[in-house]
Design a protein around this motif. Structure first.
Motif: not given
Length: 395
Positions: A37-38, A80-83, A99-109, A111-121
């Motif tokens: 499952r996703v 990670v479902a961010e923000a 915005q700051t949270l998303i920027r930090h989280a995307l930078a962290a992702a 660093e990890r090939p394949g890390a799944l992340i999507a961000c709230g707009a």
């Protein structure tokens, strides 16, 4: 055995003996478990309790601890479902902080090939008012989407308080979503957040009746199937989610849209599914019960549905307690469990939201977390619970 004095109703107290060993830790083989499952966990933010600020007015985030928590979720196999609202979006975390949270989280992702992340707009920088127009809502969505996409993020399209206030009919929702979806770079996850989570969203999609609202929502997704990855429904109704899931399946040749359960009351049965389909997951409760959810999903992926239910079933009463009405205060329980489990060093939240639930509520959460085997270190959890109780006068 570890014991603790907990408050009960009527001002009474009881000696509670912890009964359950925590679930075994995942194998430390350096690889995240694979699921069929996703599964996104909507992640909370860790406040900075030592900031020199006015906590009800100012946002102070401990960025190191916050991002470390995202790595913890990735290690357990989650996206990670961010923000999102779990991160107190709209209840302490404003668009500037997001915005700051998303920027930090995307930078962290990265660093990890394949890390799944999507961000709230969303449109939370646009205050709902009688003067706000549909064009204002469109521009607000476009601003946030452009900002997130410029950082390389994928979009979770959050429900808009401003749109709920400005819309006069379902046609206004069609106009907004048609415009926004026609412009996104990658398929988005649409978030239908119910009024039990946010009273300002009552009547979303132009109808107070959820069945009528579902028709409008489905028609929008069908018209933009190539721009919609899935929909997260947060209505706390398995029946309504299954109805939408059936609609998506029936229109699969034109929609191919995933159903992401946002039902923190019925997630186990919805993820397991039935002979006609299943739900993927985008859940705030996965933040709180991440090890149990990971172990259960791994069992499901291995074909052991009974094992999946054996692990997840005891977590459902815990989740229903955390998300009980007023549901919008569920974040307090999520952060409290992170504190009990040593994932942060304090029980402080931005906006002072640690005060949103009573000590009796927290005591029952402790009991249910023990029953669900969701206390990573029972001795540590008991020590920390005692500190919280001492502040409330329970020695």
């Amino acid at each position: 055995m570890t014991s603790i004095v907990l408050p009960t109703t009527g001002g009474r107290r009881e000696t509670y003996v912890l009964k359950n060993a925590p679930l075994p830790a995942p194998a430390a083989n350096g690889k995240a478990p694979a699921f069929n499952r996703v599964a996104y966990a909507a992640a909370h933010v860790v406040a900075d309790p030592l900031a020199d600020n006015d906590p009800w007015l100012d946002t102070a985030v401990d960025w190191d601890k916050t991002i470390a928590f995202r790595h913890y979720l990735w290690d357990l196999g989650f996206g990670v479902a961010e923000a999102m609202d779990t991160a107190q979006r709209g209840m302490g975390l404003d668009w500037a902080g997001a915005q700051t949270l998303i920027r930090h989280a995307l930078a962290a992702a990265k660093e990890r090939p394949g890390a799944l992340i999507a961000c709230g707009a969303g449109t939370d920088h646009l205050a709902p008012s009688p003067d706000v127009t549909i064009d204002d809502v469109i521009r607000a969505y476009e601003e946030q989407i452009e900002t997130i996409e410029a950082m390389g993020g994928r979009i979770i399209l959050m429900a808009s308080r401003a749109l709920a206030k400005a819309a006069k009919s379902p046609d206004d929702y069609v106009r907004v979503y048609d415009r926004v979806l026609s412009q996104v770079k990658e398929p988005v996850i649409i978030h239908w957040l119910g009024e039990m989570f946010d009273p300002a969203l009552e009547g979303y999609w132009g109808a107070n009746d959820h069945d009528a609202a579902m028709t409008t929502c489905f028609d929008i997704m069908a018209a933009h199937a190539d721009k919609v990855d899935g929909i997260k429904m947060s209505l706390l109704s398995a029946e309504k989610e299954i109805r939408m899931r059936r609609l998506l399946a029936a229109g699969n040749s034109t929609t191919a849209v995933r159903m992401y359960t946002g039902d923190d009351f019925n997630y186990a049965e919805l993820i397991a599914g039935d002979s006609e389909g299943y739900s993927d997951a985008l859940l705030g409760i996965f933040d709180a019960i991440a090890p149990a959810a990971s172990a259960g999903l791994a069992r499901l992926a291995a074909g052991d549905e009974a094992g999946f239910h054996a692990i997840l079933a005891p977590t459902v009463p815990l989740s229903r307690h955390i998300f009980k009405a007023p549901t919008r205060f569920y974040k307090t329980g999520v952060v409290f469990l992170a504190y009990l489990n040593g994932l942060q060093d304090h029980f402080t939240m931005i906006g002072g939201q640690q005060s949103a639930r009573s000590v009796l509520h927290l005591a029952e959460l402790f009991r249910l977390a023990d029953a669900a085997r969701c206390l990573k270190d029972p001795d540590l959890a008991a020590q920390r619970m005692k500190k919280v109780l001492a502040v409330a006068g329970v020695e």
